[in-house]
Motif scaffolding. Sequence first.
Motif, PDB file in Angstrom:
ATOM      1  N   THR A  46       3.058   7.311 -19.274  1.00  0.00           N
ATOM      2  CA  THR A  46       4.226   7.428 -18.299  1.00  0.00           C
ATOM      3  C   THR A  46       3.919   6.612 -17.247  1.00  0.00           C
ATOM      4  O   THR A  46       2.919   7.051 -16.336  1.00  0.00           O
ATOM      5  CB  THR A  46       4.054   9.067 -17.980  1.00  0.00           C
ATOM      6  N   ALA A  47       4.684   5.799 -16.724  1.00  0.00           N
ATOM      7  CA  ALA A  47       4.555   4.892 -15.677  1.00  0.00           C
ATOM      8  C   ALA A  47       4.954   5.250 -14.422  1.00  0.00           C
ATOM      9  O   ALA A  47       6.343   5.961 -14.417  1.00  0.00           O
ATOM     10  CB  ALA A  47       5.160   3.420 -15.937  1.00  0.00           C
ATOM     11  N   LEU A  49       6.172   4.271 -11.326  1.00  0.00           N
ATOM     12  CA  LEU A  49       6.150   2.816 -10.709  1.00  0.00           C
ATOM     13  C   LEU A  49       6.289   2.771  -9.257  1.00  0.00           C
ATOM     14  O   LEU A  49       5.911   1.912  -8.528  1.00  0.00           O
ATOM     15  CB  LEU A  49       7.591   2.237 -11.349  1.00  0.00           C
ATOM     16  N   ASP A  50       6.625   4.158  -8.497  1.00  0.00           N
ATOM     17  CA  ASP A  50       6.674   3.909  -6.938  1.00  0.00           C
ATOM     18  C   ASP A  50       5.413   4.634  -6.730  1.00  0.00           C
ATOM     19  O   ASP A  50       5.441   4.853  -5.348  1.00  0.00           O
ATOM     20  CB  ASP A  50       7.898   4.636  -6.489  1.00  0.00           C
ATOM     21  N   GLY A  51       4.457   4.992  -7.338  1.00  0.00           N
ATOM     22  CA  GLY A  51       3.189   5.516  -6.824  1.00  0.00           C
ATOM     23  C   GLY A  51       3.049   6.971  -6.294  1.00  0.00           C
ATOM     24  O   GLY A  51       2.122   7.287  -5.718  1.00  0.00           O
ATOM     25  N   THR A  52       4.136   7.458  -6.880  1.00  0.00           N
ATOM     26  CA  THR A  52       4.284   9.076  -6.541  1.00  0.00           C
ATOM     27  C   THR A  52       3.209   9.873  -7.520  1.00  0.00           C
ATOM     28  O   THR A  52       2.377   9.324  -7.949  1.00  0.00           O
ATOM     29  CB  THR A  52       5.775   9.415  -6.583  1.00  0.00           C
ATOM     30  N   VAL A  53       3.477  11.182  -7.254  1.00  0.00           N
ATOM     31  CA  VAL A  53       2.348  12.095  -7.972  1.00  0.00           C
ATOM     32  C   VAL A  53       2.746  12.176  -9.389  1.00  0.00           C
ATOM     33  O   VAL A  53       3.979  12.213  -9.715  1.00  0.00           O
ATOM     34  CB  VAL A  53       2.516  13.624  -7.257  1.00  0.00           C
ATOM     35  N   HIS A  54       1.638  11.761 -10.082  1.00  0.00           N
ATOM     36  CA  HIS A  54       1.875  11.681 -11.459  1.00  0.00           C
ATOM     37  C   HIS A  54       2.034  13.119 -12.197  1.00  0.00           C
ATOM     38  O   HIS A  54       1.394  13.986 -11.763  1.00  0.00           O
ATOM     39  CB  HIS A  54       0.504  11.045 -12.074  1.00  0.00           C
ATOM     40  N   PRO A  55       3.006  13.090 -13.177  1.00  0.00           N
ATOM     41  CA  PRO A  55       2.994  14.325 -13.970  1.00  0.00           C
ATOM     42  C   PRO A  55       1.796  15.159 -14.390  1.00  0.00           C
ATOM     43  O   PRO A  55       1.641  16.288 -14.437  1.00  0.00           O
ATOM     44  CB  PRO A  55       4.037  14.042 -15.137  1.00  0.00           C
ATOM     45  N   LEU A  56       0.691  14.334 -14.725  1.00  0.00           N
ATOM     46  CA  LEU A  56      -0.544  14.983 -15.211  1.00  0.00           C
ATOM     47  C   LEU A  56      -1.071  15.924 -13.976  1.00  0.00           C
ATOM     48  O   LEU A  56      -1.238  16.891 -14.364  1.00  0.00           O
ATOM     49  CB  LEU A  56      -1.496  13.900 -15.758  1.00  0.00           C
ATOM     50  N   THR A  57      -0.758  15.108 -12.853  1.00  0.00           N
ATOM     51  CA  THR A  57      -1.619  15.905 -11.872  1.00  0.00           C
ATOM     52  C   THR A  57      -1.089  17.049 -11.435  1.00  0.00           C
ATOM     53  O   THR A  57      -1.685  18.317 -11.223  1.00  0.00           O
ATOM     54  CB  THR A  57      -1.285  15.104 -10.444  1.00  0.00           C
ATOM     55  N   ALA A 116      -2.478  -2.540  -3.051  1.00  0.00           N
ATOM     56  CA  ALA A 116      -1.886  -1.358  -2.081  1.00  0.00           C
ATOM     57  C   ALA A 116      -1.357  -0.488  -2.733  1.00  0.00           C
ATOM     58  O   ALA A 116      -1.582   0.828  -2.154  1.00  0.00           O
ATOM     59  CB  ALA A 116      -1.003  -2.210  -1.130  1.00  0.00           C
ATOM     60  N   LEU A 117      -0.552  -0.672  -3.805  1.00  0.00           N
ATOM     61  CA  LEU A 117       0.088   0.424  -4.529  1.00  0.00           C
ATOM     62  C   LEU A 117      -1.015   1.478  -5.302  1.00  0.00           C
ATOM     63  O   LEU A 117      -0.729   2.508  -5.409  1.00  0.00           O
ATOM     64  CB  LEU A 117       0.929  -0.013  -5.585  1.00  0.00           C
ATOM     65  N   THR A 118      -2.160   0.606  -5.723  1.00  0.00           N
ATOM     66  CA  THR A 118      -3.232   1.694  -6.276  1.00  0.00           C
ATOM     67  C   THR A 118      -3.604   2.606  -5.134  1.00  0.00           C
ATOM     68  O   THR A 118      -3.827   3.691  -5.752  1.00  0.00           O
ATOM     69  CB  THR A 118      -4.398   0.589  -6.624  1.00  0.00           C
ATOM     70  N   GLN A 119      -3.680   1.984  -4.013  1.00  0.00           N
ATOM     71  CA  GLN A 119      -4.541   2.910  -2.948  1.00  0.00           C
ATOM     72  C   GLN A 119      -3.338   4.302  -2.648  1.00  0.00           C
ATOM     73  O   GLN A 119      -3.621   5.150  -2.343  1.00  0.00           O
ATOM     74  CB  GLN A 119      -4.662   2.303  -1.937  1.00  0.00           C
ATOM     75  N   LEU A 120      -2.091   3.625  -2.635  1.00  0.00           N
ATOM     76  CA  LEU A 120      -1.042   4.546  -2.129  1.00  0.00           C
ATOM     77  C   LEU A 120      -0.937   5.658  -3.245  1.00  0.00           C
ATOM     78  O   LEU A 120      -0.721   6.996  -3.161  1.00  0.00           O
ATOM     79  CB  LEU A 120       0.299   4.019  -2.077  1.00  0.00           C
ATOM     80  N   PHE A 121      -0.905   5.385  -4.524  1.00  0.00           N
ATOM     81  CA  PHE A 121      -1.006   6.177  -5.612  1.00  0.00           C
ATOM     82  C   PHE A 121      -2.228   7.244  -5.581  1.00  0.00           C
ATOM     83  O   PHE A 121      -1.947   8.352  -5.921  1.00  0.00           O
ATOM     84  CB  PHE A 121      -1.096   5.493  -7.132  1.00  0.00           C
TER      85      PHE A 121
END
Length: 291
Positions: A46-47, A49-57, A116-121
Motif C-alpha cells: 500500500t503506497a 504517496l502523500d506521506g499521510t498516516v499509513h493504514p498499518l499504523t 523530505a517526504l520520508t521525514q514527513l511520513f
Amino acid sequence: MESIFESKYCTEMRESAVVLTKRLAQTAQETFGDFEEAVEKDATKTAVLDGTVHPLTSYVINYVKFLFDYQSTLKQLFQEFDEGDADSLLTSVTTRIMQALQTNLDGKSKQYKDPALTQLFLMNNIHYIVRSVRRSEAKDLLGDDWVQIHRRIVQQHANQYKRISWSKILQCLTIQGLSSSSGNQFGGDSGGNSGVSRAMVKERFKTFNIQFEELHQRQSQWTVPDSELRESLRLAVAEVLLPAYRSFIRRFGPLIENGKNPQKYIKFTPEDLERMLAEFFEGKTWSEQKR
C-alpha cells in the motif's frame, strides 16, 4: 471452578481447568508474539504517496486499544506466568508491538525517493501513535517518559523535514556571494549596495522563484492530516522564510526595480508567499491547484 467443583470427586476436573487456563495463557502470549512479528514484517505494498498516516499504523493502534478493553482478562491470564506482575507483562507486550510498528514504518519510509517526504511520513505516523496513546488507557501503562520521548521524535522528524526542504532555497536569500569585488560587499555601514552584482541578484531571484514554485507544486500534494501539526509546521517554515525574504527584497529589490522588467525577477510579495504556504500539506492534486 474451585468453589463449584470443590468435592474430592472433582479433583480431576479442577486440575483440567488449571491446565486449560495455563494453555490459554500460553496461547495468548504466542498470539501476541505472532502479531508483533507480523507487524514488524508486514510488507503490504500500500503506497501512501502523500506521506499521510499509513493504514498499518491505524490498524495496529486500534488493536492496542482493543487490548485495553480486555485488560482485566489479560492480566488474569498473565498472572499464570508471573504472579502479581501482570501490569509489567501487559506493558511489555504493548511496548514491543509499538516498537515493531515503528521498525516497519522506518522500512516503509525508505520507499520515498524524496528524503523530505520520508521525514514527513515518519512525523505523521509517530504523531498519530503518540496522540492515540495519550487519549487511551495505554498512556497509564507506557508512562509519561514514553510519551515525551516519542513527542521529541516527532519534533526531530519535523526539524529534519524543514532542513532538507528549505535550507537550499534559504541560501538564495543570503548575502554571501553577491559581491562582484573581493572587498566589502555593501559599501561599509551605509546600507548601500556598491560592489553588489545586479546580474547575481537577478540570478538569485530567478533561482528562488523556480525553487519555491517547485516546492509549492510538490508539497501542496503532501498531507499532514492533523490540523494542529499542519499549522505548526507551516508556521515553523514561515518564521524562517518570510523574514529572510522580506530582508532580501528590502535590501536588493531597488537594484531590480530600477532596471527592466522587475516583475520578471520579483514575482512574489511576502504576502504571496504567506498565502501559498497556507496551501502546503493539503493533499491537493496539481489540477486542483491550477483551478
